[in-house]
Motif scaffolding. Structure first.
Motif, PDB file in Angstrom:
ATOM      1  N   LEU A 200       0.823  -1.212   0.000  1.00  5.68           N
ATOM      2  CA  LEU A 200       0.000   0.000   0.000  1.00  5.68           C
ATOM      3  C   LEU A 200       0.856   1.259   0.000  1.00  5.68           C
ATOM      4  O   LEU A 200       0.406   2.328  -0.421  1.00  5.68           O
ATOM      5  CB  LEU A 200      -0.939  -0.007   1.203  1.00  5.68           C
ATOM      6  N   ARG A 201       2.100   1.113   0.452  1.00  2.00           N
ATOM      7  CA  ARG A 201       3.013   2.254   0.500  1.00  2.00           C
ATOM      8  C   ARG A 201       3.420   2.715  -0.896  1.00  2.00           C
ATOM      9  O   ARG A 201       3.728   3.888  -1.096  1.00  2.00           O
ATOM     10  CB  ARG A 201       4.244   1.844   1.302  1.00  2.00           C
ATOM     11  N   LEU A 203       1.531   1.618  -3.776  1.00  2.38           N
ATOM     12  CA  LEU A 203       0.424   1.420  -4.697  1.00  2.38           C
ATOM     13  C   LEU A 203      -0.071   2.721  -5.310  1.00  2.38           C
ATOM     14  O   LEU A 203      -0.336   2.789  -6.521  1.00  2.38           O
ATOM     15  CB  LEU A 203      -0.724   0.698  -3.981  1.00  2.38           C
ATOM     16  N   ASP A 204      -0.223   3.773  -4.501  1.00  6.12           N
ATOM     17  CA  ASP A 204      -0.765   5.033  -5.020  1.00  6.12           C
ATOM     18  C   ASP A 204       0.108   5.592  -6.140  1.00  6.12           C
ATOM     19  O   ASP A 204      -0.413   6.016  -7.189  1.00  6.12           O
ATOM     20  CB  ASP A 204      -0.884   6.065  -3.895  1.00  6.12           C
ATOM     21  N   ALA A 205       1.423   5.590  -5.930  1.00  3.48           N
ATOM     22  CA  ALA A 205       2.317   6.130  -6.951  1.00  3.48           C
ATOM     23  C   ALA A 205       2.266   5.289  -8.222  1.00  3.48           C
ATOM     24  O   ALA A 205       2.295   5.828  -9.337  1.00  3.48           O
ATOM     25  CB  ALA A 205       3.746   6.197  -6.422  1.00  3.48           C
ATOM     26  N   THR A 207      -0.296   3.451  -9.241  1.00  3.97           N
ATOM     27  CA  THR A 207      -1.596   3.681  -9.866  1.00  3.97           C
ATOM     28  C   THR A 207      -1.599   4.987 -10.639  1.00  3.97           C
ATOM     29  O   THR A 207      -2.072   5.062 -11.782  1.00  3.97           O
ATOM     30  CB  THR A 207      -2.712   3.698  -8.810  1.00  3.97           C
ATOM     31  N   ASP A 208      -1.057   6.055 -10.017  1.00  2.00           N
ATOM     32  CA  ASP A 208      -0.992   7.350 -10.695  1.00  2.00           C
ATOM     33  C   ASP A 208      -0.121   7.266 -11.950  1.00  2.00           C
ATOM     34  O   ASP A 208      -0.465   7.843 -12.991  1.00  2.00           O
ATOM     35  CB  ASP A 208      -0.426   8.412  -9.756  1.00  2.00           C
ATOM     36  N   ASP A 211      -2.034   5.572 -14.677  1.00  2.00           N
ATOM     37  CA  ASP A 211      -3.039   6.489 -15.222  1.00  2.00           C
ATOM     38  C   ASP A 211      -2.388   7.486 -16.188  1.00  2.00           C
ATOM     39  O   ASP A 211      -2.954   7.804 -17.244  1.00  2.00           O
ATOM     40  CB  ASP A 211      -3.737   7.240 -14.092  1.00  2.00           C
TER      41      ASP A 211
END
Length: 223
Positions: A200-201, A203-205, A207-208, A211
């Motif tokens: 999760l640390r 994942l956001d980067a 995912t972005d 995109d």
């Protein structure tokens, strides 16, 4: 004559074998189970499946989940028995892998470096994919439970996940010492000695970044 002089000398087979063994033992020492995989042969696969959909990128045995081992003696035996084999690591017990398009991987690595965020091992898997190794969100001690996620990726569903793939229980990835069907080696960008981060640390980067790559491709900026 000039062409002959420019040709790269062939590496000593013992040197190649020792390097492959060293890369695999680095993985095994960290508790990541591995098992032999098929290897590319020309434009095809070493397996006997006609029209193999993933040449050189799948385990030799259908029982790979139970066969995968962290025993150095067993791995050495496989290296002796299958000198040309690729190797995969089974995910979801010792580690997970977040698998993204190579361009998204480049973007994410730049973001992590700019923000000073420490991440774990990262590997390049051919020209198209980057593998981010993380701690597992599963529950390896309980074989009947694991952490569910809509991004879970199984080997037979790779085509359905052209963007971000989350390899956890029931999946695998090639590890360095393997040869990608493109002819490129699977190689470490950041070595396996690094601590595994929580997925999760990162994942956001990732995912972005996926995109961004998707939007650019839709606009025709990247092919």
């Amino acid at each position: 004559m000039a062409g002959w002089l420019r040709r790269r000398p062939r590496e000593d087979p013992d040197t190649v074998r020792d390097r492959r063994a060293g890369l695999l033992m680095d993985v095994v020492e960290r508790g990541w189970p591995v098992c032999p995989a098929a290897h590319p042969v020309g434009f095809g696969c070493s397996c006997d499946r006609v029209g193999c959909p993933s040449p050189g990128m799948h385990p030799v045995s259908f029982a790979w989940q139970t066969q995968a081992s962290t025993d150095p003696v067993q791995v050495a035996r496989w290296l002796e028995l299958y000198p040309d084999a690729n190797f995969v690591t089974a995910t979801g017990t010792g580690h997970d892998v977040l698998d993204v398009p190579a361009r998204a991987g480049e973007i994410a690595l730049a973001v992590f470096a700019e923000q000073g965020i420490e991440i774990g091992p990262v590997a390049s898997c051919g020209p198209d994919r980057t593998l981010f190794f993380t701690a597992t969100r599963g529950t390896p001690a309980d074989e009947d439970e694991w952490w569910p996620c809509e991004l879970d990726c199984h080997p037979e569903t790779l085509d359905a996940h052209p963007g971000l793939r989350w390899h956890c229980r029931g999946s695998y990835v090639l590890v360095p010492s393997s040869q990608h069907p493109s002819g490129q080696p699977v190689r470490w960008i950041r070595g396996p000695e690094l601590p595994l981060p929580d997925p999760l640390r990162v994942l956001d980067a990732l995912t972005d970044a996926c995109d961004t790559v998707g939007a650019a491709a839709a606009d025709g900026h990247w092919s």
